[in-house]
Scaffold this motif. Structure first.
Motif, PDB file in Angstrom:
ATOM      1  N   ASP A   8       0.834  -1.203   0.000  1.00 37.85           N
ATOM      2  CA  ASP A   8       0.000   0.000   0.000  1.00 37.85           C
ATOM      3  C   ASP A   8       0.868   1.251   0.000  1.00 37.85           C
ATOM      4  O   ASP A   8       0.370   2.349   0.225  1.00 37.85           O
ATOM      5  CB  ASP A   8      -0.908   0.014   1.235  1.00 37.85           C
ATOM      6  N   ILE A   9       2.150   1.086  -0.223  1.00 39.45           N
ATOM      7  CA  ILE A   9       3.084   2.211  -0.219  1.00 39.45           C
ATOM      8  C   ILE A   9       3.048   2.876  -1.588  1.00 39.45           C
ATOM      9  O   ILE A   9       3.222   2.219  -2.614  1.00 39.45           O
ATOM     10  CB  ILE A   9       4.499   1.755   0.157  1.00 39.45           C
ATOM     11  N   VAL A  10       2.816   4.206  -1.580  1.00 42.63           N
ATOM     12  CA  VAL A  10       2.656   4.966  -2.822  1.00 42.63           C
ATOM     13  C   VAL A  10       3.809   5.948  -2.968  1.00 42.63           C
ATOM     14  O   VAL A  10       4.103   6.727  -2.057  1.00 42.63           O
ATOM     15  CB  VAL A  10       1.315   5.735  -2.828  1.00 42.63           C
ATOM     16  N   VAL A  11       4.428   5.905  -4.139  1.00 41.86           N
ATOM     17  CA  VAL A  11       5.537   6.807  -4.472  1.00 41.86           C
ATOM     18  C   VAL A  11       5.088   7.700  -5.616  1.00 41.86           C
ATOM     19  O   VAL A  11       4.573   7.216  -6.630  1.00 41.86           O
ATOM     20  CB  VAL A  11       6.799   6.017  -4.875  1.00 41.86           C
ATOM     21  N   LEU A  12       5.278   8.996  -5.454  1.00 46.51           N
ATOM     22  CA  LEU A  12       5.016   9.957  -6.520  1.00 46.51           C
ATOM     23  C   LEU A  12       6.297  10.170  -7.307  1.00 46.51           C
ATOM     24  O   LEU A  12       7.347  10.463  -6.724  1.00 46.51           O
ATOM     25  CB  LEU A  12       4.556  11.297  -5.941  1.00 46.51           C
ATOM     26  N   VAL A  13       6.229  10.001  -8.613  1.00 47.76           N
ATOM     27  CA  VAL A  13       7.351  10.285  -9.504  1.00 47.76           C
ATOM     28  C   VAL A  13       6.958  11.496 -10.333  1.00 47.76           C
ATOM     29  O   VAL A  13       6.037  11.431 -11.147  1.00 47.76           O
ATOM     30  CB  VAL A  13       7.689   9.084 -10.415  1.00 47.76           C
ATOM     31  N   ALA A  14       7.643  12.611 -10.112  1.00 51.56           N
ATOM     32  CA  ALA A  14       7.336  13.866 -10.787  1.00 51.56           C
ATOM     33  C   ALA A  14       8.520  14.266 -11.667  1.00 51.56           C
ATOM     34  O   ALA A  14       9.585  14.612 -11.163  1.00 51.56           O
ATOM     35  CB  ALA A  14       7.038  14.957  -9.765  1.00 51.56           C
ATOM     36  N   ASP A  15       8.328  14.182 -12.966  1.00 50.09           N
ATOM     37  CA  ASP A  15       9.369  14.522 -13.935  1.00 50.09           C
ATOM     38  C   ASP A  15       8.676  14.889 -15.233  1.00 50.09           C
ATOM     39  O   ASP A  15       7.701  14.242 -15.609  1.00 50.09           O
ATOM     40  CB  ASP A  15      10.308  13.323 -14.142  1.00 50.09           C
ATOM     41  N   ASP A  16       9.168  15.913 -15.922  1.00 54.63           N
ATOM     42  CA  ASP A  16       8.531  16.309 -17.174  1.00 54.63           C
ATOM     43  C   ASP A  16       8.911  15.398 -18.337  1.00 54.63           C
ATOM     44  O   ASP A  16       8.311  15.463 -19.397  1.00 54.63           O
ATOM     45  CB  ASP A  16       8.828  17.770 -17.506  1.00 54.63           C
ATOM     46  N   ASP A  17       9.851  14.502 -18.144  1.00 54.76           N
ATOM     47  CA  ASP A  17      10.282  13.562 -19.177  1.00 54.76           C
ATOM     48  C   ASP A  17       9.536  12.242 -19.006  1.00 54.76           C
ATOM     49  O   ASP A  17       9.736  11.524 -18.018  1.00 54.76           O
ATOM     50  CB  ASP A  17      11.794  13.351 -19.065  1.00 54.76           C
ATOM     51  N   ALA A  18       8.672  11.915 -19.961  1.00 51.45           N
ATOM     52  CA  ALA A  18       7.853  10.706 -19.877  1.00 51.45           C
ATOM     53  C   ALA A  18       8.705   9.437 -19.814  1.00 51.45           C
ATOM     54  O   ALA A  18       8.339   8.476 -19.128  1.00 51.45           O
ATOM     55  CB  ALA A  18       6.891  10.635 -21.058  1.00 51.45           C
ATOM     56  N   LEU A  19       9.830   9.419 -20.514  1.00 55.33           N
ATOM     57  CA  LEU A  19      10.698   8.242 -20.487  1.00 55.33           C
ATOM     58  C   LEU A  19      11.286   8.022 -19.093  1.00 55.33           C
ATOM     59  O   LEU A  19      11.313   6.902 -18.592  1.00 55.33           O
ATOM     60  CB  LEU A  19      11.813   8.372 -21.521  1.00 55.33           C
ATOM     61  N   VAL A  20      11.724   9.095 -18.455  1.00 54.63           N
ATOM     62  CA  VAL A  20      12.261   8.988 -17.089  1.00 54.63           C
ATOM     63  C   VAL A  20      11.177   8.479 -16.151  1.00 54.63           C
ATOM     64  O   VAL A  20      11.405   7.565 -15.349  1.00 54.63           O
ATOM     65  CB  VAL A  20      12.823  10.346 -16.598  1.00 54.63           C
ATOM     66  N   ARG A  21       9.975   9.044 -16.248  1.00 54.17           N
ATOM     67  CA  ARG A  21       8.870   8.578 -15.400  1.00 54.17           C
ATOM     68  C   ARG A  21       8.606   7.093 -15.616  1.00 54.17           C
ATOM     69  O   ARG A  21       8.411   6.343 -14.662  1.00 54.17           O
ATOM     70  CB  ARG A  21       7.585   9.381 -15.669  1.00 54.17           C
ATOM     71  N   SER A  22       8.618   6.668 -16.863  1.00 57.26           N
ATOM     72  CA  SER A  22       8.337   5.277 -17.187  1.00 57.26           C
ATOM     73  C   SER A  22       9.400   4.340 -16.601  1.00 57.26           C
ATOM     74  O   SER A  22       9.060   3.310 -16.003  1.00 57.26           O
ATOM     75  CB  SER A  22       8.268   5.116 -18.710  1.00 57.26           C
ATOM     76  N   VAL A  23      10.667   4.694 -16.757  1.00 57.30           N
ATOM     77  CA  VAL A  23      11.744   3.857 -16.224  1.00 57.30           C
ATOM     78  C   VAL A  23      11.667   3.776 -14.701  1.00 57.30           C
ATOM     79  O   VAL A  23      11.775   2.688 -14.113  1.00 57.30           O
ATOM     80  CB  VAL A  23      13.125   4.389 -16.680  1.00 57.30           C
ATOM     81  N   LEU A  24      11.457   4.919 -14.050  1.00 57.90           N
ATOM     82  CA  LEU A  24      11.372   4.918 -12.588  1.00 57.90           C
ATOM     83  C   LEU A  24      10.125   4.166 -12.110  1.00 57.90           C
ATOM     84  O   LEU A  24      10.182   3.433 -11.121  1.00 57.90           O
ATOM     85  CB  LEU A  24      11.394   6.342 -12.049  1.00 57.90           C
ATOM     86  N   ARG A  25       9.006   4.327 -12.822  1.00 55.62           N
ATOM     87  CA  ARG A  25       7.783   3.603 -12.468  1.00 55.62           C
ATOM     88  C   ARG A  25       8.011   2.098 -12.541  1.00 55.62           C
ATOM     89  O   ARG A  25       7.643   1.356 -11.626  1.00 55.62           O
ATOM     90  CB  ARG A  25       6.621   3.990 -13.377  1.00 55.62           C
ATOM     91  N   MET A  26       8.638   1.634 -13.611  1.00 53.81           N
ATOM     92  CA  MET A  26       8.890   0.200 -13.748  1.00 53.81           C
ATOM     93  C   MET A  26       9.828  -0.311 -12.657  1.00 53.81           C
ATOM     94  O   MET A  26       9.617  -1.402 -12.100  1.00 53.81           O
ATOM     95  CB  MET A  26       9.440  -0.107 -15.138  1.00 53.81           C
ATOM     96  N   ALA A  27      10.856   0.473 -12.325  1.00 54.89           N
ATOM     97  CA  ALA A  27      11.795   0.067 -11.271  1.00 54.89           C
ATOM     98  C   ALA A  27      11.080  -0.028  -9.929  1.00 54.89           C
ATOM     99  O   ALA A  27      11.280  -0.988  -9.169  1.00 54.89           O
ATOM    100  CB  ALA A  27      12.961   1.047 -11.198  1.00 54.89           C
ATOM    101  N   LEU A  28      10.244   0.958  -9.621  1.00 53.12           N
ATOM    102  CA  LEU A  28       9.513   0.957  -8.353  1.00 53.12           C
ATOM    103  C   LEU A  28       8.473  -0.156  -8.313  1.00 53.12           C
ATOM    104  O   LEU A  28       8.313  -0.830  -7.292  1.00 53.12           O
ATOM    105  CB  LEU A  28       8.864   2.320  -8.112  1.00 53.12           C
ATOM    106  N   ALA A  29       7.763  -0.357  -9.405  1.00 49.05           N
ATOM    107  CA  ALA A  29       6.760  -1.425  -9.473  1.00 49.05           C
ATOM    108  C   ALA A  29       7.415  -2.791  -9.304  1.00 49.05           C
ATOM    109  O   ALA A  29       6.815  -3.707  -8.732  1.00 49.05           O
ATOM    110  CB  ALA A  29       5.992  -1.348 -10.784  1.00 49.05           C
ATOM    111  N   LEU A  33       5.891  -1.489  -5.292  1.00 47.68           N
ATOM    112  CA  LEU A  33       5.405  -0.173  -4.872  1.00 47.68           C
ATOM    113  C   LEU A  33       4.386   0.374  -5.875  1.00 47.68           C
ATOM    114  O   LEU A  33       4.543   0.201  -7.085  1.00 47.68           O
ATOM    115  CB  LEU A  33       6.573   0.795  -4.739  1.00 47.68           C
ATOM    116  N   ALA A  34       3.373   1.047  -5.372  1.00 45.42           N
ATOM    117  CA  ALA A  34       2.407   1.730  -6.228  1.00 45.42           C
ATOM    118  C   ALA A  34       3.012   3.074  -6.633  1.00 45.42           C
ATOM    119  O   ALA A  34       3.690   3.720  -5.834  1.00 45.42           O
ATOM    120  CB  ALA A  34       1.101   1.947  -5.484  1.00 45.42           C
ATOM    121  N   VAL A  35       2.766   3.488  -7.873  1.00 41.05           N
ATOM    122  CA  VAL A  35       3.374   4.715  -8.385  1.00 41.05           C
ATOM    123  C   VAL A  35       2.301   5.626  -8.946  1.00 41.05           C
ATOM    124  O   VAL A  35       1.406   5.194  -9.671  1.00 41.05           O
ATOM    125  CB  VAL A  35       4.416   4.403  -9.490  1.00 41.05           C
TER     126      VAL A  35
END
Length: 130
Positions: A8-29, A33-35
Motif C-alpha cells: 500500500d506504499i505509494v511513491v510519486l514520480v514527478a518529472d517532465d520527461d515521460a521516459l524517465v517517469r516510465s523507467v522509474l515507475r517500472m523500477a519501483l513497481a 510499490l504503487a506509483v
C-alpha cells in the motif's frame, strides 16, 4: 523469480520527461510499490492532495514552477513526506538549502535509486511514519 507482493506504499514520480517517469515507475513497481506520476508542478500539487503518499521523487526542473514550489505543494499535504530530488546538476539547487530532502545526480543508476528509495521508505515500512 516471483514478483514482489504489492504494498500500500505509494511513491510519486514527478518529472517532465515521460521516459524517465516510465523507467522509474517500472523500477519501483518491480519492488511492489504503487506509483503515481506527474509531469509539472501543478499536477504534483494535485497528486499530493489526492493521494496518501509515502515518498516523492522530484525532477529539479519541471514546468509550472520551481522545485521549491513542488516541495512546498507536497509538504502542504504531507508535512513529513520524504523527498528525493533528482538533477543533472553536480549539486543540489541553492533554493533547497534549508529543505528536508535527499539529492541525487542524474543519470542515476537504478540500483542506487532503489537503494535510496528503500532507505527513505524504511521508517514507513517499520511503522514509524504516519
Amino acid at each position: 523469480m516471483a514478483d514482489p507482493e504489492p504494498t500500500d506504499i505509494v511513491v510519486l514520480v514527478a518529472d517532465d520527461d515521460a521516459l524517465v517517469r516510465s523507467v522509474l515507475r517500472m523500477a519501483l513497481a518491480s519492488r511492489g510499490l504503487a506509483v503515481v506520476e506527474s509531469s509539472d508542478v501543478e499536477e504534483t500539487g494535485r497528486a499530493a492532495q489526492a493521494q496518501a503518499l509515502h515518498l516523492a521523487v522530484l525532477d529539479v526542473n519541471m514546468p509550472g514552477g520551481s522545485v521549491l514550489d513542488a516541495v512546498a505543494a507536497l509538504r502542504a499535504s504531507h508535512a513529513h513526506l520524504p523527498v528525493l530530488v533528482l538533477s543533472g546538476d553536480m549539486s543540489a539547487p541553492a533554493e533547497l538549502d534549508n529543505a528536508d530532502y535527499e539529492f541525487a545526480r542524474k543519470p542515476i543508476e537504478l540500483d542506487d535509486f532503489l537503494e535510496r528509495v528503500e532507505r527513505l521508505l524504511s521508517p514507513t515500512r517499520n511503522g514509524s511514519r504516519p
